[in-house]
Design a protein around this motif. Structure first.
Motif, PDB file in Angstrom:
ATOM      1  N   GLU A 172     -10.633 -31.125 -72.550  1.00  0.00           N
ATOM      2  CA  GLU A 172     -10.062 -29.764 -72.590  1.00  0.00           C
ATOM      3  C   GLU A 172      -8.534 -29.819 -72.646  1.00  0.00           C
ATOM      4  O   GLU A 172      -7.897 -29.102 -73.425  1.00  0.00           O
ATOM      5  N   ARG A 173      -7.919 -30.739 -71.861  1.00  0.00           N
ATOM      6  CA  ARG A 173      -6.461 -30.861 -71.831  1.00  0.00           C
ATOM      7  C   ARG A 173      -5.932 -31.370 -73.169  1.00  0.00           C
ATOM      8  O   ARG A 173      -4.913 -30.883 -73.689  1.00  0.00           O
ATOM      9  N   LEU A 174      -6.604 -32.351 -73.747  1.00  0.00           N
ATOM     10  CA  LEU A 174      -6.154 -32.886 -75.037  1.00  0.00           C
ATOM     11  C   LEU A 174      -6.267 -31.855 -76.145  1.00  0.00           C
ATOM     12  O   LEU A 174      -5.400 -31.778 -77.041  1.00  0.00           O
ATOM     13  N   GLN A 175      -7.312 -31.051 -76.141  1.00  0.00           N
ATOM     14  CA  GLN A 175      -7.478 -30.032 -77.186  1.00  0.00           C
ATOM     15  C   GLN A 175      -6.340 -29.020 -77.137  1.00  0.00           C
ATOM     16  O   GLN A 175      -5.809 -28.596 -78.164  1.00  0.00           O
ATOM     17  N   LYS A 176      -5.947 -28.630 -75.907  1.00  0.00           N
ATOM     18  CA  LYS A 176      -4.842 -27.677 -75.765  1.00  0.00           C
ATOM     19  C   LYS A 176      -3.524 -28.280 -76.257  1.00  0.00           C
ATOM     20  O   LYS A 176      -2.761 -27.655 -77.003  1.00  0.00           O
ATOM     21  N   GLU A 177      -3.239 -29.532 -75.833  1.00  0.00           N
ATOM     22  CA  GLU A 177      -1.992 -30.199 -76.264  1.00  0.00           C
ATOM     23  C   GLU A 177      -1.969 -30.358 -77.781  1.00  0.00           C
ATOM     24  O   GLU A 177      -0.929 -30.158 -78.422  1.00  0.00           O
ATOM     25  N   GLN A 178      -3.101 -30.689 -78.385  1.00  0.00           N
ATOM     26  CA  GLN A 178      -3.164 -30.895 -79.826  1.00  0.00           C
ATOM     27  C   GLN A 178      -2.867 -29.590 -80.562  1.00  0.00           C
ATOM     28  O   GLN A 178      -2.156 -29.562 -81.570  1.00  0.00           O
ATOM     29  N   GLY A 179      -3.386 -28.459 -80.085  1.00  0.00           N
ATOM     30  CA  GLY A 179      -3.137 -27.185 -80.751  1.00  0.00           C
ATOM     31  C   GLY A 179      -1.677 -26.779 -80.685  1.00  0.00           C
ATOM     32  O   GLY A 179      -1.095 -26.315 -81.688  1.00  0.00           O
ATOM     33  N   ASP A 180      -1.034 -26.933 -79.550  1.00  0.00           N
ATOM     34  CA  ASP A 180       0.389 -26.574 -79.410  1.00  0.00           C
ATOM     35  C   ASP A 180       1.247 -27.421 -80.325  1.00  0.00           C
ATOM     36  O   ASP A 180       2.177 -26.921 -80.982  1.00  0.00           O
ATOM     37  N   TRP A 181       0.958 -28.706 -80.386  1.00  0.00           N
ATOM     38  CA  TRP A 181       1.800 -29.605 -81.211  1.00  0.00           C
ATOM     39  C   TRP A 181       1.643 -29.279 -82.696  1.00  0.00           C
ATOM     40  O   TRP A 181       2.614 -29.257 -83.447  1.00  0.00           O
ATOM     41  N   THR A 182       0.431 -28.994 -83.156  1.00  0.00           N
ATOM     42  CA  THR A 182       0.177 -28.698 -84.575  1.00  0.00           C
ATOM     43  C   THR A 182       0.880 -27.395 -84.990  1.00  0.00           C
ATOM     44  O   THR A 182       1.452 -27.290 -86.096  1.00  0.00           O
ATOM     45  N   GLU A 183       0.883 -26.432 -84.113  1.00  0.00           N
ATOM     46  CA  GLU A 183       1.570 -25.156 -84.413  1.00  0.00           C
ATOM     47  C   GLU A 183       3.059 -25.383 -84.612  1.00  0.00           C
ATOM     48  O   GLU A 183       3.670 -24.853 -85.567  1.00  0.00           O
ATOM     49  N   GLY A 184       3.713 -26.166 -83.739  1.00  0.00           N
ATOM     50  CA  GLY A 184       5.149 -26.460 -83.903  1.00  0.00           C
ATOM     51  C   GLY A 184       5.419 -27.235 -85.169  1.00  0.00           C
ATOM     52  O   GLY A 184       6.440 -27.006 -85.850  1.00  0.00           O
ATOM     53  N   LEU A 185       4.527 -28.147 -85.555  1.00  0.00           N
ATOM     54  CA  LEU A 185       4.708 -28.951 -86.771  1.00  0.00           C
ATOM     55  C   LEU A 185       4.682 -28.057 -88.010  1.00  0.00           C
ATOM     56  O   LEU A 185       5.548 -28.159 -88.894  1.00  0.00           O
ATOM     57  N   PHE A 186       3.680 -27.175 -88.123  1.00  0.00           N
ATOM     58  CA  PHE A 186       3.593 -26.281 -89.301  1.00  0.00           C
ATOM     59  C   PHE A 186       4.800 -25.356 -89.385  1.00  0.00           C
ATOM     60  O   PHE A 186       5.288 -25.049 -90.480  1.00  0.00           O
TER      61      PHE A 186
ATOM     62  N   SER B 273     -12.437 -37.903 -80.104  1.00  0.00           N
ATOM     63  CA  SER B 273     -13.689 -38.347 -80.701  1.00  0.00           C
ATOM     64  C   SER B 273     -14.428 -39.317 -79.772  1.00  0.00           C
ATOM     65  O   SER B 273     -15.638 -39.221 -79.579  1.00  0.00           O
ATOM     66  N   ASN B 274     -13.646 -40.241 -79.168  1.00  0.00           N
ATOM     67  CA  ASN B 274     -14.258 -41.202 -78.236  1.00  0.00           C
ATOM     68  C   ASN B 274     -14.813 -40.502 -77.002  1.00  0.00           C
ATOM     69  O   ASN B 274     -15.854 -40.895 -76.464  1.00  0.00           O
ATOM     70  N   LEU B 275     -14.094 -39.443 -76.544  1.00  0.00           N
ATOM     71  CA  LEU B 275     -14.559 -38.705 -75.377  1.00  0.00           C
ATOM     72  C   LEU B 275     -15.888 -38.015 -75.662  1.00  0.00           C
ATOM     73  O   LEU B 275     -16.783 -37.985 -74.819  1.00  0.00           O
ATOM     74  N   ASP B 276     -16.014 -37.436 -76.883  1.00  0.00           N
ATOM     75  CA  ASP B 276     -17.290 -36.805 -77.249  1.00  0.00           C
ATOM     76  C   ASP B 276     -18.421 -37.820 -77.208  1.00  0.00           C
ATOM     77  O   ASP B 276     -19.506 -37.562 -76.665  1.00  0.00           O
ATOM     78  N   HIS B 277     -18.146 -38.969 -77.807  1.00  0.00           N
ATOM     79  CA  HIS B 277     -19.163 -40.031 -77.816  1.00  0.00           C
ATOM     80  C   HIS B 277     -19.478 -40.496 -76.395  1.00  0.00           C
ATOM     81  O   HIS B 277     -20.637 -40.700 -76.019  1.00  0.00           O
ATOM     82  N   SER B 278     -18.400 -40.671 -75.582  1.00  0.00           N
ATOM     83  CA  SER B 278     -18.579 -41.141 -74.216  1.00  0.00           C
ATOM     84  C   SER B 278     -19.365 -40.140 -73.379  1.00  0.00           C
ATOM     85  O   SER B 278     -20.236 -40.513 -72.595  1.00  0.00           O
ATOM     86  N   ILE B 279     -19.058 -38.837 -73.570  1.00  0.00           N
ATOM     87  CA  ILE B 279     -19.764 -37.803 -72.801  1.00  0.00           C
ATOM     88  C   ILE B 279     -21.253 -37.828 -73.141  1.00  0.00           C
ATOM     89  O   ILE B 279     -22.127 -37.740 -72.272  1.00  0.00           O
ATOM     90  N   THR B 280     -21.555 -37.990 -74.435  1.00  0.00           N
ATOM     91  CA  THR B 280     -22.965 -38.057 -74.856  1.00  0.00           C
ATOM     92  C   THR B 280     -23.660 -39.264 -74.225  1.00  0.00           C
ATOM     93  O   THR B 280     -24.796 -39.156 -73.722  1.00  0.00           O
ATOM     94  N   GLU B 281     -22.975 -40.426 -74.254  1.00  0.00           N
ATOM     95  CA  GLU B 281     -23.569 -41.641 -73.699  1.00  0.00           C
ATOM     96  C   GLU B 281     -23.779 -41.511 -72.190  1.00  0.00           C
ATOM     97  O   GLU B 281     -24.799 -41.954 -71.642  1.00  0.00           O
TER      98      GLU B 281
ATOM     99  N   ARG C  65      -8.270 -39.568 -81.891  1.00  0.00           N
ATOM    100  CA  ARG C  65      -9.283 -40.610 -81.732  1.00  0.00           C
ATOM    101  C   ARG C  65      -9.884 -40.580 -80.326  1.00  0.00           C
ATOM    102  O   ARG C  65     -11.072 -40.798 -80.132  1.00  0.00           O
ATOM    103  N   GLU C  66      -8.999 -40.305 -79.344  1.00  0.00           N
ATOM    104  CA  GLU C  66      -9.488 -40.238 -77.966  1.00  0.00           C
ATOM    105  C   GLU C  66     -10.466 -39.086 -77.796  1.00  0.00           C
ATOM    106  O   GLU C  66     -11.469 -39.212 -77.076  1.00  0.00           O
TER     107      GLU C  66
ATOM    108  N   ALA D  75     -14.002 -36.861 -67.932  1.00  0.00           N
ATOM    109  CA  ALA D  75     -13.957 -36.856 -69.400  1.00  0.00           C
ATOM    110  C   ALA D  75     -13.926 -35.422 -69.938  1.00  0.00           C
ATOM    111  O   ALA D  75     -13.193 -35.115 -70.899  1.00  0.00           O
ATOM    112  N   LEU D  76     -14.679 -34.538 -69.344  1.00  0.00           N
ATOM    113  CA  LEU D  76     -14.672 -33.127 -69.806  1.00  0.00           C
ATOM    114  C   LEU D  76     -13.311 -32.493 -69.568  1.00  0.00           C
ATOM    115  O   LEU D  76     -12.786 -31.767 -70.436  1.00  0.00           O
ATOM    116  N   ASP D  77     -12.726 -32.760 -68.380  1.00  0.00           N
ATOM    117  CA  ASP D  77     -11.388 -32.215 -68.101  1.00  0.00           C
ATOM    118  C   ASP D  77     -10.361 -32.785 -69.073  1.00  0.00           C
ATOM    119  O   ASP D  77      -9.493 -32.061 -69.579  1.00  0.00           O
ATOM    120  N   ARG D  78     -10.439 -34.095 -69.332  1.00  0.00           N
ATOM    121  CA  ARG D  78      -9.503 -34.737 -70.267  1.00  0.00           C
ATOM    122  C   ARG D  78      -9.645 -34.174 -71.667  1.00  0.00           C
ATOM    123  O   ARG D  78      -8.656 -33.936 -72.367  1.00  0.00           O
TER     124      ARG D  78
END
Length: 989
Positions: A645-659, A334-342, A331-332, A640-643
């Motif tokens: 990029e960091r969240l996308q990396k953390e999300q990918g690592d966690w999803t790989e361990g879950l699968f 998604s909010n970051l994308d919206h916030s960056i656009t705004e 959700r964050e 917001a851009l740095d945040r």
């Protein structure tokens, strides 16, 4: 106790008046005569009864309707909701009490509900009003400390006043070493009378002899009575023995049978215990079989619920626990994308507003936008605006000044055109100065004419007065002349020469006054003045005629004179305006140079901020704020851009361990939510298995413990049966039962023996048969009859001797002295009893006061000190009780003050703090609401505010009803805490 509802049927001016939903802190607000005192009195009357006609208290009986009374509904911890209704009836009213489970008898219930509280005690502790505060001001200085200590123990100084009154009455009755008290005087007189009685008693020898004989016979009577009493007691004991003879015989038979049976060793309730042991052994055998069957069933169920070994529950719990955080990360993102656009939209909007080139966006972060920069720019801008405004104002004033100069020049030219030549003006001035104006001449003429008329009237009046005076003088002189002539003729005839000379002198003087010309001095003055005024008026008329003929020249001269004065004024103003105009032009040029300097500085600030030179000066502050916002937005955008990029990396690592974990468990999924759902379901099943296995293992352990307990109980019961046989000293069950029969028989005999001994008591039996008892009874009866006859004879003799003694006492001085002594002794005894009652009452009061001071008073003082410190804004910190019992107040600088040394407001704060402290200490025993009627009217705004804060604190555990007519007090409460009496009463009336 908390009041919930007040319903007044009729009380004073209030009729069918209802107040419900009362809060813990309830304010009744209304003007004078709105009903505040009526409601307070109503509460007291419902709880304690209506005031009687003999009391000075107001009854508040309605004048316009017949309903009198009402009801209170309140909540208590012990009885729940209680309704007390009191209406007109007997003196205090007819009262009804209703509880949640039905009505109760009010006479029995009300004292328990109020815990012995009466109206006076309630009003002295829980009901505080302005009158209580004013009592302090009426006390003497030395009484204030005692009054406050009394308030801290029982709420009022009533007991102190009673103690003082009792002490005073005691001293009026008796005082050691005193002479004036009544008992001292009576005791002195009684002693004197006792001496006189003894002397009178010694004077009668017969009396003494008779008294000795009476004492001897009285002693013999008492001895005979004692012997009779003992013989009657013996006769009663022998009769009792005679009646109990069959029981005595039965007692002896039972004792003989007990000797035959001998000692029997048998445990208490042996047979019952043996039967109980047999029954329990059968139960244990049956229970053991059932328990073994349940153990086998549980072991089989444990095998069926074995856990999966390939599923890692710890990792699954970690992923499930982290899933909400990952969802939050999604959700964050998604909010970051919206916030960056705004944020990018805001940047574009600011750049467009500032006409800022896009290529300079990166330079914005390097701009100096600190407080110092803003301060210098703002100061320069304010200077520019201030000088620019002054420049515009000065320019407007210059324009106005130029217009004024032109107007004055035109006026001066216009006036110059109307002026005549200087030679003509001088000629007109010479002619004008030689004449008087027509108006002044006319006014002077009118004045002289009035004075002439006034003088004519005075002359006429003076003439009349002179004629009247002449007539009076003639009459008087003629009378005096006739008298003088008479004296002259008489004295001349009788040759009285001195009188003759006097008569001649009288005639001479009378003739002079009679025939002389009488002329008034005032009349001459009036004639001279009138003549002068007429001449002056004649000259004035001639001047007036000449002035009227030359009036045209005078008016022209006056007009020219006014024009010259006007020209001078306008010319002077013209010179002043020209001077002012020149000074303003110099100031304008100086100010113009200053404005140019400030404008150059503003252009330099524009260059530093990257703004165009044509950018409006007045918008520079807004531009500065926009650039400041742009810097902030730019930094937020980068963060917001740095945040992201960091969240996308953390999300990918966690999803790989879950699968990977789900794949190891033998399941294939493609979405993180599906994988988490699979882990949740699988983990839930495994945890349920764990719970089931744990419960089964717990049951299995409990069953094994039950088996062990049953076996131990079986062994214990068999051991107890062996101990039971051993206690009965037998080897088998048959002998045990035989011995039980003998034990029961002995027990029955012992019980009967105990019953017989209880009936007989400690009876001694010196007789062998009933015949011996009968003979003893006959002897005692005969002796009793003989002694009774002797006693009757002695009583008759004693009565005769007492009668003789009475005759002796009544026949002489001794009788009178004895009567007087007895009368004085009776009076002394009566007053002594009164003194003893007062002494007992004083002792009880001292004990009550000591109990209050030892237990309640320290707690009240401690709490009152806290309240008083808060009310005085911690100016006073402690309350102390000195060794002499007086109260003192400690200020924060460690200085002590007596209560009478405090100011009026501080003294009232101390009194209220003590009352609140007493309420706090007594709330467990007496949990009554507190009622306050305008108790803070003498306080200033700050003290009133702190007092209301204290009341708010107290209301947390004690209900407070506050009555006031002051708006500034009502403003301190929320609207839901205020009950507006004026509005409610007006609507009901």
């Amino acid at each position: 106790m908390k009041f919930k509802k007040i319903h007044i049927y009729g009380y004073g001016r209030l009729q069918d008046f209802i107040v419900d939903n009362l809060s813990n802190l309830q304010l009744f607000y209304g003007e004078n005569e709105a009903g505040k005192s009526t409601i307070m009195s109503f509460i007291h009357s419902i709880l304690f009864g209506f005031p009687t006609l003999q009391q000075s208290e107001l009854r508040y009986e309605p004048k316009t309707h017949s309903s009198y009374g009402g009801k209170l509904i309140f909540e208590t911890e012990k009885y729940g909701e209680v309704v007390i209704e009191r209406v007109k009836g007997k003196a205090a009213g007819d009262v009804t009490v209703l509880l949640e489970d039905g009505p109760v008898e009010a006479a029995d219930f009300l004292p328990k509900l109020l815990n012995g509280m009466d109206k006076k005690m309630y009003r002295s502790i829980f009901s505080c009003d302005l009158q209580g505060l004013q009592e302090i001001q009426h006390l003497k200085e030395e009484e204030i400390g005692k009054y406050l200590i009394a308030a801290a123990t029982i709420g009022t100084d009533g007991l102190l006043r009673v103690e003082q009154q009792i002490q005073k009455e005691l001293q009026e009755l008796f005082k050691p070493g005193g002479r004036r008290p009544m008992l001292n005087d009576l005791l002195k007189n009684l002693r004197q009378q006792d001496q006189q009685l003894k002397r009178a008693k010694q004077e009668s020898a017969a009396y003494v002899s008779l008294l000795t004989e009476i004492q001897e016979i009285s002693s013999r009577v008492e001895t005979t009575k004692e012997i009779l009493k003992q013989n009657k007691m013996k006769l009663e004991a022998v009769n009792e023995l005679f009646r109990s003879w069959p029981l005595i015989m039965e007692n002896e038979q039972i004792r003989r049978r007990l000797l035959e049976i001998g000692p029997v060793h048998f445990p208490a309730e042996g047979l019952k215990r043996l039967e109980k042991y047999h029954d329990r052994l059968l139960e244990i055998s049956s229970t053991l079989q059932t328990v073994h069957q349940r153990i086998r069933a549980i072991e089989q169920e444990i095998e069926e619920n074995a856990l999966r070994q390939e599923f890692d529950q710890n990792k699954a719990q970690i992923f499930i626990h982290e899933w909400p955080q990952q969802e939050q990360s999604l959700r964050e993102l998604s909010n970051l994308d919206h916030s960056i656009t705004e944020e990018r939209k805001k940047v574009d909007a600011f750049l467009a507003e500032l006409h800022y080139p896009a290529k300079k966006v990166e330079e914005i972060n390097s701009l100096n936008l600190g407080i110092d920069m803003k301060g210098r720019m703002t100061e320069t801008l304010q200077q520019y605006i201030r000088f620019e405004d002054r420049l515009k104002d000065l320019e407007d004033r210059l324009e106005d000044g130029r217009k004024t100069v032109m107007e004055l020049e035109n006026k001066c030219k216009e006036t110059e055109r109307q002026l005549v030549s200087e030679s003509v003006f001088k000629e007109w001035r010479i002619h004008y100065e030689g004449q008087t104006s027509t108006a002044s001449l006319k006014e002077e003429k009118s004045r002289l004419e009035k004075e002439v008329e006034e003088l004519k009237k005075r002359k006429k009046h003076e003439k009349n007065m002179l004629q009247k005076k002449k007539r009076q003088t003639s009459i008087t002189s003629a009378a005096f002349l006739f008298i003088s002539l008479g004296i002259f003729i008489w004295s001349f005839i009788s040759k009285q020469w001195p009188m003759t000379i006097a008569g001649i002198l009288g005639v001479t003087f009378t003739g002079y006054f009679l025939f002389r010309k009488v002329e008034g001095i005032g009349m001459d003055f009036i004639n001279d003045t009138l003549k002068a005024k007429r001449q002056e008026l004649q000259k004035l008329e001639e001047q007036f005629k000449r002035a009227v003929g030359d009036g045209n020249i005078a008016s022209r001269y006056e007009e020219q004179q006014r024009l010259r004065i006007k020209w001078k004024e306008n010319y002077a103003r013209l010179e002043e305006e020209k001077q002012r105009l020149e000074e303003m032009e110099i100031s304008f040029r100086k100010l113009r140079r200053i404005v140019d300097v400030e404008e150059r500085r503003l252009n330099e600030f524009k260059m530093e901020l990257g703004l165009d030179k044509d950018f409006s000066h007045l918008k520079m502050e807004d531009a500065f704020s926009m650039l400041k916002n742009l810097q902030s937005i730019s930094r937020q955008l980068n963060e917001a851009l740095d945040r992201k990029e960091r969240l996308q990396k953390e999300q990918g690592d966690w999803t790989e361990g879950l699968f990977q974990l789900v794949s190891n468990a033998g399941e294939t999924v493609h979405e993180p939510a599906q994988a988490v759902f699979f882990l949740q379901e699988t983990l839930k099943k495994e945890q349920e298995k764990k719970i089931v296995i744990k419960e089964l293992e717990k049951k299995l352990s409990e069953l094994n413990i039950d088996v062990l307990q049953l076996k131990n109980e079986d062994s214990a019961i068999r051991s107890n049966m062996a101990k039971l046989f051993e206690a009965a000293q037998v080897d088998n069950e048959e002998n045990f039962r035989e011995k039980a029969k003998r034990s029961d028989e002995k027990k029955i005999l012992l019980e009967r023996l105990a019953l017989l001994e209880g009936q007989l008591g400690e009876v001694t039996n010196p007789f062998q048969s009933q015949k011996e008892i009968q003979a003893e009874m006959n002897d005692l009866k005969a002796d009793i009859e003989k002694k009774s006859q002797q006693l009757e004879e002695d009583r008759n003799i004693l009565a005769s001797l007492n009668q003789k003694l009475s005759f002796l006492e009544e026949g002489g001085t001794y009788t009178e002295q004895l009567h007087l002594f007895r009368q004085m002794r009776s009076t002394f005894n009566e007053e002594s009893r009164n003194w003893a009652k007062l002494a007992v009452a004083l002792n009880l009061l001292e004990k009550i006061m000591k109990k209050y001071k030892d237990y309640r008073f320290p707690q009240v003082i401690q709490k009152a000190a806290e309240y008083f410190s808060f009310l005085t804004d911690y100016e006073y910190c402690h309350l102390h009780v000195k060794a002499d019992g007086n109260l003192s107040v400690e200020r924060k600088d460690r200085v002590l003050f007596a209560p009478e040394e405090l100011s009026k407001g501080t003294g009232e704060q101390l009194y209220i703090a003590i009352r609140f402290g007493l309420v706090h200490v007594m709330k467990e025993e007496y949990p009554f609401p507190v009622i306050i009627d305008d108790g803070f009217v003498n306080f200033d705004q700050a003290r009133t505010k702190r007092m209301l804060e204290l009341v708010q604190t107290i209301s947390h555990d004690t209900q407070v009803l506050l009555f006031t007519c002051h708006r500034h007090v009502a403003r301190q409460f929320s609207e839901d805490q205020i009950f507006h009496l004026q509005q409610r009463v007006s609507s009901q009336i």
